[in-house]
Design an enzyme around this catalytic site. Structure first.
Site, PDB file in Angstrom:
ATOM      1  CD  GLU A  67      -1.754  -2.511   1.404  1.00  0.00           C
ATOM      2  OE1 GLU A  67      -2.172  -3.475   0.917  1.00  0.00           O
ATOM      3  OE2 GLU A  67      -0.701  -2.686   2.285  1.00  0.00           O
ATOM      4  CG  HIS A  97       4.951 -12.880  -0.072  1.00  0.00           C
ATOM      5  ND1 HIS A  97       5.703 -13.917   0.835  1.00  0.00           N
ATOM      6  CD2 HIS A  97       5.084 -12.085   0.866  1.00  0.00           C
ATOM      7  CE1 HIS A  97       6.394 -13.179   1.644  1.00  0.00           C
ATOM      8  NE2 HIS A  97       5.812 -12.198   1.949  1.00  0.00           N
TER       9      HIS A  97
END
Length: 167
Positions: A67, A97
């Site tokens: 984010e 990831h």
């Protein structure tokens, strides 16, 4: 010399610009806060040490490193913000990831910087484990937050040099 053998928080401070009137946004990922809070402290302290005014440093929090891109975009769009410092850590796990997140954040922050023509600094650690993260957040390898703040200062200096004739 590899970063494994070097303190990352040693840098050349000759010719730094006056940043007393510059406004900084420091965006901090809440994920791995044990590390990101140390990165924030390093960035904040470095800005203060080199002339930033406390009232000109604004902190924002995002849930995780992914984010940081959107949060940085929002801060960089503000006319009163001169530079954005994005701080986070993505630790290698059992899956890939971290590869996807690190690549997306690096590319996203670069795009925000280009789009807004403001320094948007990648202060995201990409270690293999928590020990390496802590070594780079105030441990034996210095503090990446210090380095990110110094990068913001130097980029503002370069921008000032390039555009000084334009007022």
């Amino acid at each position: 010399m590899s970063s494994a053998d070097k303190n990352l928080s040693v840098f050349n401070t000759a010719g730094l610009p006056d940043i007393s009137s510059k406004k900084f946004a420091i965006l901090v990922a809440e994920w791995n806060s044990e590390v990101t809070e140390k990165l924030f402290a390093g960035a904040y302290d470095t800005l203060i040490q080199y002339g930033a005014m406390p009232q000109n440093i604004e902190r924002g929090n995002v849930p995780g490193s992914f984010e940081l891109t959107t949060g940085s975009q929002w801060y960089a769009e503000r006319k009163d913000i001169d530079a954005v410092i994005a701080l986070g850590v993505v630790i290698q796990g059992e899956t890939k990831h971290n590869d996807y997140i690190n690549h997306a954040v690096a590319q996203g922050l670069t795009n925000v910087s280009i789009k807004t023509s403001k320094p948007v600094i990648f202060g995201v650690l990409t270690p293999n484990n928590m020990e390496q993260a802590l070594e780079r957040a105030g441990g034996m390898h210095g503090n990446k937050g210090d380095e990110a703040a110094m990068t913001a200062i130097k980029m503002l200096g370069l921008r000032g040099e390039i555009f000084k004739s334009q007022g």
